[in-house]
Motif scaffolding. Structure first.
Motif, PDB file in Angstrom:
ATOM      1  N   LEU A 195      39.463  34.016  45.502  1.00  0.00           N
ATOM      2  CA  LEU A 195      41.557  34.040  44.895  1.00  0.00           C
ATOM      3  C   LEU A 195      41.907  34.672  44.859  1.00  0.00           C
ATOM      4  CD1 LEU A 195      42.656  32.137  43.015  1.00  0.00           C
ATOM      5  CD2 LEU A 195      40.887  32.961  41.191  1.00  0.00           C
ATOM      6  N   VAL A 196      41.543  36.166  44.736  1.00  0.00           N
ATOM      7  CA  VAL A 196      42.168  37.590  44.592  1.00  0.00           C
ATOM      8  C   VAL A 196      43.425  36.908  46.003  1.00  0.00           C
ATOM      9  CG1 VAL A 196      42.110  39.683  45.376  1.00  0.00           C
ATOM     10  CG2 VAL A 196      41.238  38.857  44.220  1.00  0.00           C
ATOM     11  N   GLY A 197      42.487  36.942  47.434  1.00  0.00           N
ATOM     12  CA  GLY A 197      43.092  37.228  48.869  1.00  0.00           C
ATOM     13  C   GLY A 197      44.118  35.611  48.695  1.00  0.00           C
ATOM     14  N   SER A 198      43.644  34.996  48.563  1.00  0.00           N
ATOM     15  CA  SER A 198      44.188  33.604  47.841  1.00  0.00           C
ATOM     16  C   SER A 198      46.427  33.583  47.102  1.00  0.00           C
ATOM     17  CB  SER A 198      44.070  32.172  47.248  1.00  0.00           C
ATOM     18  OG  SER A 198      42.425  31.437  48.180  1.00  0.00           O
ATOM     19  N   VAL A 212      48.627  40.425  39.894  1.00  0.00           N
ATOM     20  CA  VAL A 212      47.416  39.936  41.824  1.00  0.00           C
ATOM     21  C   VAL A 212      46.738  41.523  41.727  1.00  0.00           C
ATOM     22  CG1 VAL A 212      46.928  39.797  44.080  1.00  0.00           C
ATOM     23  CG2 VAL A 212      48.353  37.869  42.351  1.00  0.00           C
ATOM     24  N   ASN A 213      47.597  42.363  41.933  1.00  0.00           N
ATOM     25  CA  ASN A 213      47.112  43.866  41.686  1.00  0.00           C
ATOM     26  C   ASN A 213      45.833  44.817  41.109  1.00  0.00           C
ATOM     27  OD1 ASN A 213      47.370  46.367  43.347  1.00  0.00           O
ATOM     28  ND2 ASN A 213      49.103  46.946  41.455  1.00  0.00           N
ATOM     29  N   PHE A 214      46.806  44.032  39.966  1.00  0.00           N
ATOM     30  CA  PHE A 214      46.030  45.011  38.733  1.00  0.00           C
ATOM     31  C   PHE A 214      44.256  43.965  39.035  1.00  0.00           C
ATOM     32  CE2 PHE A 214      43.049  44.395  35.099  1.00  0.00           C
ATOM     33  CZ  PHE A 214      43.300  45.661  33.942  1.00  0.00           C
ATOM     34  N   TYR A 215      44.126  42.922  39.383  1.00  0.00           N
ATOM     35  CA  TYR A 215      43.068  42.270  39.811  1.00  0.00           C
ATOM     36  C   TYR A 215      41.890  42.789  40.698  1.00  0.00           C
ATOM     37  CZ  TYR A 215      43.914  39.544  35.077  1.00  0.00           C
ATOM     38  OH  TYR A 215      43.784  39.688  33.659  1.00  0.00           O
ATOM     39  N   SER A 216      42.891  43.090  41.235  1.00  0.00           N
ATOM     40  CA  SER A 216      42.513  43.106  42.983  1.00  0.00           C
ATOM     41  C   SER A 216      41.833  44.774  42.559  1.00  0.00           C
ATOM     42  CB  SER A 216      43.234  43.365  44.296  1.00  0.00           C
ATOM     43  OG  SER A 216      44.180  44.679  43.871  1.00  0.00           O
ATOM     44  N   GLN A 217      41.795  45.593  42.093  1.00  0.00           N
ATOM     45  CA  GLN A 217      41.352  46.360  42.153  1.00  0.00           C
ATOM     46  C   GLN A 217      39.929  46.342  41.780  1.00  0.00           C
ATOM     47  OE1 GLN A 217      42.998  49.362  40.018  1.00  0.00           O
ATOM     48  NE2 GLN A 217      44.841  48.233  40.063  1.00  0.00           N
ATOM     49  N   ARG A 243      46.178  54.639  32.660  1.00  0.00           N
ATOM     50  CA  ARG A 243      44.529  54.468  32.324  1.00  0.00           C
ATOM     51  C   ARG A 243      44.317  55.974  33.794  1.00  0.00           C
ATOM     52  NH1 ARG A 243      46.015  49.571  34.227  1.00  0.00           N
ATOM     53  NH2 ARG A 243      44.577  49.842  35.922  1.00  0.00           N
ATOM     54  N   PRO A 244      43.194  57.003  32.093  1.00  0.00           N
ATOM     55  CA  PRO A 244      42.508  57.429  33.279  1.00  0.00           C
ATOM     56  C   PRO A 244      41.729  57.081  34.361  1.00  0.00           C
ATOM     57  CG  PRO A 244      41.323  56.822  31.352  1.00  0.00           C
ATOM     58  CD  PRO A 244      42.711  56.259  31.250  1.00  0.00           C
ATOM     59  N   GLY A 245      42.043  57.964  35.387  1.00  0.00           N
ATOM     60  CA  GLY A 245      41.430  57.424  36.519  1.00  0.00           C
ATOM     61  C   GLY A 245      41.375  56.851  37.629  1.00  0.00           C
ATOM     62  N   ARG A 246      43.235  56.202  36.972  1.00  0.00           N
ATOM     63  CA  ARG A 246      43.864  55.732  37.883  1.00  0.00           C
ATOM     64  C   ARG A 246      45.150  55.705  38.432  1.00  0.00           C
ATOM     65  NH1 ARG A 246      40.996  50.731  39.563  1.00  0.00           N
ATOM     66  NH2 ARG A 246      40.096  49.997  38.045  1.00  0.00           N
ATOM     67  N   LYS A 247      45.723  55.746  39.779  1.00  0.00           N
ATOM     68  CA  LYS A 247      46.766  56.474  40.604  1.00  0.00           C
ATOM     69  C   LYS A 247      48.107  55.481  39.737  1.00  0.00           C
ATOM     70  CE  LYS A 247      43.809  57.900  44.660  1.00  0.00           C
ATOM     71  NZ  LYS A 247      43.940  57.822  45.576  1.00  0.00           N
TER      72      LYS A 247
END
Length: 130
Positions: free
Chosen positions: A33-36, A52-57, A106-110
């Motif tokens: 689903l992320v790819g689609s 989509v960028n958020f959930y692809s992580q 958020r901590p731990g994110r770029k």
């Protein structure tokens, strides 16, 4: 998802990304689903790009909560099926570039930055990078 209840936004204001629960990646088609959705946002629907960028992580450790959030993007697409890219050429300005950045909330994110190019009022190129 054909008869789903549409929503007005593809992503909640503060999405739940709790990855301490059981992983569902092998049980449900999360990656597919992320790819689609990635294909859709790159070709005709840039409005879902942030979601989509958020959930692809979370493709390796997705939970049921994240799966429900990803399906929210489908509910948004169902409610905004009439939207898309329209190439009308309505501006006299030949080229514009818009940019923005999210300096990691958020901590731990770029941090995330993005840009969008318009030619004569039409979006022709967009990208986001960490």
């Amino acid at each position: 998802m054909e008869n789903c209840r549409p929503v007005q936004t593809p992503l909640e204001l503060q999405p739940n990304y709790d990855v301490t629960k059981e992983c569902i990646v092998n049980a449900k088609p999360y990656r597919e689903l992320v790819g689609s959705l990635m294909y859709a946002c790159l070709t005709t629907r840039p409005d879902i790009f942030a979601a989509v960028n958020f959930y692809s992580q979370f493709q390796t450790d997705a939970t049921e909560v994240l799966w429900v959030g990803l399906k929210r993007v489908l509910r948004y697409l169902e409610g905004t099926f009439h939207l898309g890219l329209w190439f009308k050429g309505i501006s006299d300005v030949p080229l514009l570039r818009y940019t923005d950045a999210d300096f990691t909330n958020r901590p731990g994110r770029k941090s995330v930055r993005w840009h969008l190019f318009e030619m004569y009022g039409v979006a022709v190129c967009w990208a986001t990078k960490k």
